[in-house]
Every structure is written in C-alpha cells, then in structure tokens.
Write an enzyme that holds these catalytic residues in place. Sequence first.
Site, PDB file in Angstrom:
ATOM      1  CB  SER A 547       0.019  -4.606   5.701  1.00 20.02           C
ATOM      2  OG  SER A 547      -1.009  -5.146   4.931  1.00 20.02           O
ATOM      3  CG  ASP A 632      -5.004   0.533   2.588  1.00 14.93           C
ATOM      4  OD1 ASP A 632      -5.047  -0.346   1.723  1.00 14.93           O
ATOM      5  OD2 ASP A 632      -4.219   0.519   3.545  1.00 14.93           O
ATOM      6  CG  HIS A 667      -1.882  -1.369   1.567  1.00 15.91           C
ATOM      7  ND1 HIS A 667      -2.573  -1.531   2.749  1.00 15.91           N
ATOM      8  CD2 HIS A 667      -0.924  -2.325   1.567  1.00 15.91           C
ATOM      9  CE1 HIS A 667      -2.069  -2.561   3.423  1.00 15.91           C
ATOM     10  NE2 HIS A 667      -1.058  -3.044   2.730  1.00 15.91           N
TER      11      HIS A 667
END
Length: 696
Positions: A547, A632, A667
Amino acid sequence: MTDTPASITPPDVARKPHTVKAPFGAERQDEYYWLRDDTRKQPEMLAYLNAENAYADAVMAPLKQVEDRLYDEIVARIKQDDSSVPYRERGWWYYSRYETGQDYPIHARRPDVMGRYDESAREEVLLDVNAMAQGKDYFSVGDYAVTQDNAILAWAEDDVGRRQYTVRFRNLATGEVYPDAITGVSPNLVWADDNRTLFYVEKDPETLLTVRVRKHVLGTPVADDPLVYEEHDDSFYMGIDRTRDDRFICIGVESTVSSELRCAPAANPETFTVLAARERDLEYQADHLGDRWVIRTNAGGASNFKLVTAPSGATSRQEWTDLVPHRDDVYIEGYELFDDFIAIGERSGGLERIRLLRNADGGDSEFVKADETAYSMGLSVNSEPDTDWLRYDYTSLTTPQTTYELNVRTGERRQLKQQPVIGYDPSKYETQRLWATARDGVKVPVTVVHRKDFKRDGTAALLQYAYGSYGSSTDPGFNLTVVSLLDRGMVYALAHIRGGQEMGRAWYDDGKLLNKKNTFTDFIDVTDFLVKEGYAAPDRVAAYGGSAGGLLMGAVANMAPEKYRVILSQVPFVDVVTTMLDPSIPLTTNEYDEWGNPEQKQYYDYMLSYSPYDNLVAQDYPAMFIGTGLWDSQVQYWEPAKYVARLRDVDTGGGTIVFRTNMDAGHGGKSGRFRRYRERAEMYAFMLDQLGVAER
C-alpha cells in the site's frame, strides 16, 4: 537462481497517448492511462492482466515445490481449531473460533454463569462465516452489533472486496433473518437503546467516502431512512460509536489534522450536540464514563497529545481541564476508562507501553512491565469498566501474541491465552533493537530477528520491511510466516522509519507532505547500516512493503536500485500525482494533508519528484514481485498495472518482474485465513530464489 526460459517472455501492452493536466497548466504524458477502467470490464485491459497472470504462472512454475513447502510449513504451525479469548458484555461471553480445515471464523456467545465463562454453557452461534461464504471467491464480515437487550443481530458483509458493505439483520431467538437490507455502507453499526433503531454510515458510491449517517428502524423501508448527519467536507472520514458507559451515541469526523465529535443520548438519540467545534490542527477523541468526558487532544500545542476532562454537558474547549499533561518525550496513543483507574497506551523511545493511573482523577501512575527489550504491547478488549482487571496484549518478533489480565490493585498477572504455534521453539531465536544513523544524523530504530546460531559475518540474506505513512507505526509483533525465513538462515528487520509515530508525532510530521522523502532515505540508510554491521550481504537484500509501503518500495527502487536484489511490493501506491489530481478516486480528498494537494504547484512539484511511476528511468532495476487486487478500493489496480508496463519498457537490468493480479479480491487480498498464506508462500518462493537461499 532459477533461470526463466527464453521461450517465456513477459507480455507487452499498447501505448496510447494521453495528457494528464494540472489546474495550473502543468502537463505530463501517461501512455498507459487507458488501463484505468472503473467498470473493470474493458476487454483489452482484462486481457493484459490475464496475460501478466499467465506469465507469472510460467515464471513461478519451477518454484512450485518451494512454494508448496513454504505453504505447508506455515499452515502446519497453525492450530486450526483455535478460538479467541472470550469477553463479557451485558450478561454474555462473546468470542470467535475456527474449526479444523475451515477458512473463516464462527462468531458465537455463551451466557454468563455466575460471573464467569463456562465452556459447558449453551453456545449460540451468531455468524458462521464459513456457511455464509460458501460458493463465493471473496467474503468478509466487517462488523456486527447486538441490540442492548441481546435479542437482534445486525452485521455488515462484503462479497466483492471493495469495502462496500450490505447490512442484514437476524432475530437471535428465532433465527429469522429480516427482509431489511441496507447497501453501500461502511462496516460501522450502532444500535440505539430502543433495540429497533440502527445507526449506520453511508458511503458515496463513486468515491467510497463516508458521507452520511442515517438511522434505520426495523421493518420500515430502507429508502425512507432519515438523514441524521451529512459531512460536506470531503477531506474527513466519519464513524459512529457508543461511549464507554453506553450513555451516548457519537458521530466522529476526522481528517489528517482535525477532528469533531457530536453526541446524543443513546436512550433518545434525536439531537446530536458538538463537543468542540472543528478547527484546523485541532485533533481530539473523547469517551464518557460517570459524569465526565475524558479527551485525548493536541490542543494548546500538545503535539504528542495529552488527556483532559470536561463535564457531561460540555460544548467547547473552554470547559476542558488538563488531566495528564503533554510531554515532549511521550506520545499518548490511546486510553481506556475504568471506574477506578485509567489505562493509557503510550510510546516512548520507539516502544509501546501501558501506563496505569491508579486514581481516575490523575496522580500516581505505574507501567505494565515488559519481558523483552523489543516488543509490542497494547490494550486488549476491556468490555466492562467496573473491574480491577486490565486486559492487554503482548508480543515480539520471537513471542507469539499473548493476552494477559493484570489486577491493578494486587499486581497479580495471569496469562489468558498465547497464540499457539505448533512446532515453534522461541528459545531458538533472538530479537534486538538497533539504531541506525540516517544521512541527516537522526537515529532510526530498527528491530531485527534471527536464529541464535546466526553468524553476523556479512553473508546472510535479509528481508527488510517498512510502512512509514499516515502515522501508522510498525511494531515488532510475531509473524507466523517469517519463521520459515529465519529457519533458512535469513535475517528479518523492521525499519521504524519516519512517517510512522514510533518516536512521537514529530516522527510522523518529518515523514509526510514536503518531508516525505525522509521516509525513503531512512529506509535506504537502514539497509546500509544493516549491511555494514554484518547482518546481510550487500547483494542479498530484499525489501518489502505494501500500500503506502508499496510507494516506499517504488521510491527506493528508483533511488537506490543497486542496494536491493529483489523487491516485494503489494497493492502499491505508485502513481501519486495522477491519483491525487483526481478527486473521484476513493480516498483521494482525505489524503491532501498526508501527501499534499497537487493542484498547488509546490506540492505538485514535490510529489512529482518522488512518484515512482513518474520517476522510472532507464537503469538496472532489481527483480520484483508486485501484487494487486482487481477490486481494490484503496489503491486502484491500474496503478501497479501501469507501473509494471512502464517498468518493463525502461528496465535495463534484465531482472525478473512478476505481476500478480488477484481477479477476485480487493486491498487485503483474498479472504479466508489459509488463502493469504498461499499468496505469501508464492511471494516468498520468488524472493528465496532471487536471494539464492538454499532449501533445507
């Protein structure tokens, strides 16, 4: 290192001219912009992702035995029929448990038996997530809440991975599932005292921002749910909660630099009153117990935060009175209120600790003792305030997650549970806290772990991990999967770089906005330090981040590619400027005070100077394993897709680049406790091969 046959070639993808414009006239060319498809149905785009997955399959095929061995090792350490520590709430003991071979938890409860948990008491299953997830590629229960009379369950479920949840309801006595269904919401549910009214947070369907609080009365049309509160500033997140004493329901809004709380009596939640009006650079969180609010705040220049109190009817900062003063060397991270004491989660010297105020009005305090020099300690579930027992969690890179209960009056400590790790012997491993000197002279904490028979002679392989954004600290907790690396002679290191809050709020401020590059240079300087000190060979270093940590990976790959043999990057935020210029992308507007607003030239220029996608140049890059999820909602799949496409164009090093897209996940990757270990095993197999780590 396994050679990729010449017949296996990476996919190519079309370049299509596209100009990305900034409001002040700046322009950039983005030849892979077309890979963005909000519907996720565009055939040419999907063909490219599938081609990359096919290439990944081909590259990884020779390493399948290593992957399988890693997966089997990891899963073999898991006690499959495990359960959480039960906690008591309104006459019931709540817990979650897993059954052997099952991917998902069963959430359940048992009635209280004379003030204690009794395993022989009748179990009531609230949610069997295995049954709910059957036939689905992805499934998650984000939150659940039981009415105050213990009769009705509400839960939020997501079967796509995009964090747009649907709320459903069940009568716990009869098992009836009500027809009411609320879609497009956040996993954040609160019941009012009437046991019929549920407060929930509605998301914008495009940006996925939390924008409205509504309330639903069971049995009424969802379309008629009245609006309770709407947030018009799209730089704020929103959530709802009940206070510690259950007297109030509170709506909290929070940006990177500002907070505001409005609360109403849970018995009659009609009028929500602001506790203190929002101001830029004023942050606060509040809880209520007895006849007062206890508030964590940075008001009055308390950059590391302090605790203050206010009367129940307070509506402004003028009514706040200091309880625990600010200190430059102690960062107050959180707190828990009890009838006769307060537990405070703090950070000092880069480590967590829990301070106990024996008197709820302040005065004498003491610390909960730690058993190691490098560890992670935090407040656990303390569901009831009328007790002398404090629950807290403790772990380190060698100690599995352990939940303790401490009597704050007598000092008695008892272990309630330690994460069972089958076949693991902690006496074989050693963890240390080190300090690396960054290029500007700042001391950066580093936590390392290795086997005790490790020799610090500069020949070992190293995996270095960091995050370094949003003030999120990377604490040294036990990692089930890392044991397989340590047993192959590797060293694992956590770099506590600027951008987190390990060393207090200033540590965060020095790693965001126009100081963001400190995050990247800290990571590189930690690598240099560990190599110099003999923890790793200079040509056997792997870096890992996800991330915003994937942004870190992209930045260090551009800045110091020669220092890393392989880089592992999951759901990486690598197209900083283009994303931050588009307020329709989920979370963008919430992030202006983290990264800067590129509509302002000062921030545009600075962000452009480090954005990984924009700084790819013709040079030798390390081998890379890059992963993403098609659904995501936080880092859109097209960021890593574009990044890999351009990286393949400019990389002169010939290193293998694997790009894996999970076509059914968001995600956090695939759902289920075992699936994620399969993904980790594949990534580790690639890394071990690149580092030349021999199988045992």
